[in-house]
Design a protein around this motif. Structure first.
Motif, short mmCIF file in Angstrom:
data_model
loop_
_atom_site.label_atom_id
_atom_site.label_comp_id
_atom_site.label_asym_id
_atom_site.label_seq_id
_atom_site.Cartn_x
_atom_site.Cartn_y
_atom_site.Cartn_z
N UNK A 11 65.75 41.78 48.93
CA UNK A 11 64.50 42.73 48.97
C UNK A 11 64.49 43.22 47.54
N UNK A 12 63.12 42.72 46.11
CA UNK A 12 62.90 42.93 45.87
C UNK A 12 62.10 44.23 45.09
N UNK A 13 61.97 44.70 46.39
CA UNK A 13 60.46 45.64 45.94
C UNK A 13 60.73 46.73 45.07
N UNK A 14 62.10 47.24 45.34
CA UNK A 14 62.15 48.48 44.84
C UNK A 14 62.98 48.19 43.51
N UNK A 15 63.69 47.02 42.67
CA UNK A 15 63.82 46.66 41.64
C UNK A 15 63.83 46.39 40.71
N UNK A 16 63.54 46.03 39.06
CA UNK A 16 63.59 46.01 38.55
C UNK A 16 63.78 45.26 38.12
#
Length: 242
Positions: A11-16
């Protein structure tokens, strides 16, 4: 050292994004840190390609070289306990030393999810459609994308690109239960390409851009077109083919 192919979901929501960056939380960085802790030496992870901040993946592929004697199944079990709940390594398999996650990939599949009614449960995976749109126009636009085109007008400039030509095998929308899902499969993708295509097709659905203009930009990269970039959170890397 033996080489292994990994299949990763996140889940890329909180990744840069995927790729390691200084002073930023990335998927690749978190995985490399976990692997290095388990084998107690630096491990380099090579992904098939980057995903931008906020973009998700069901089937990201990467490869790693492991020290002789490393038990790959125990490594993955331990690494999955170290990384955050937003990341999960689904599988590991030994490949030939010549295998390369990026250069050996033949096709990649992405999916972009749009919703007609706001949903708190889907807010990190979907993007809300405009109140008024013509899905038939969007279907027609998706069909025009198939084939080989120069997608420079629909991508972020990258001086490292040796070409901006891409071959699209599948490009279609599917409507189901309040969802409008766009699926695309191609031999390669340029940076921001899928998001700009989706954003521009939304403009077509709103009547702010014509199919004629869209087709002209696909036929001639010098044609000036006002593209629109859709938000990152609706995009998911589904599968990489070898």
């Amino acid at each position: 050292m033996p080489r292994y192919k990994l299949t990763i979901e996140y889940d890329g929501t909180n990744f840069s994004g995927w790729q390691v960056q200084p002073e930023a939380r990335t998927v690749e960085g978190e995985l490399e840190e976990a692997f290095s802790k388990v084998v107690q030496q630096p491990i380099d992870l090579i992904g098939q390609g980057r995903t931008d901040a906020g973009v998700h993946a069901l089937g990201q592929i990467a490869h790693i070289d492991l020290p002789e004697g490393t038990d790959p199944d125990k490594l993955i079990f331990s690494a999955n306990r170290i990384v955050s709940e937003e990341v999960f390594i689904h599988s590991i398999e030994e490949v030939t030393p010549a295998f390369h996650a990026r250069f050996d990939a033949t096709f990649r599949e992405y999916e972009y999810q749009l919703i007609s009614t706001y949903s708190p449960l889907n807010r990190t995976r979907s993007v809300l459609l405009p109140r008024e749109y013509d899905s038939n126009l969007m279907h027609q636009a998706a069909t025009l994308i198939k084939g080989e085109h120069d997608f420079a007008p629909f991508s972020k400039f990258n001086e490292d690109n040796y070409t901006t030509l891409c071959t699209v095998l599948d490009s279609e929308f599917e409507e189901t239960k309040g969802l409008l899902i766009y699926r695309i499969r191609a031999n390669r993708f340029l940076r921001n390409m899928v998001r700009r295509l989706v954003g521009t097709m939304i403009k077509i659905g709103e009547g702010k851009l014509s199919l004629t203009e869209f087709e002209a930009a696909l036929s001639d990269p010098s044609y000036e077109i006002a593209t629109q970039t859709a938000p990152a959170n609706g995009l998911t890397l589904k599968k990489v083919h070898y």
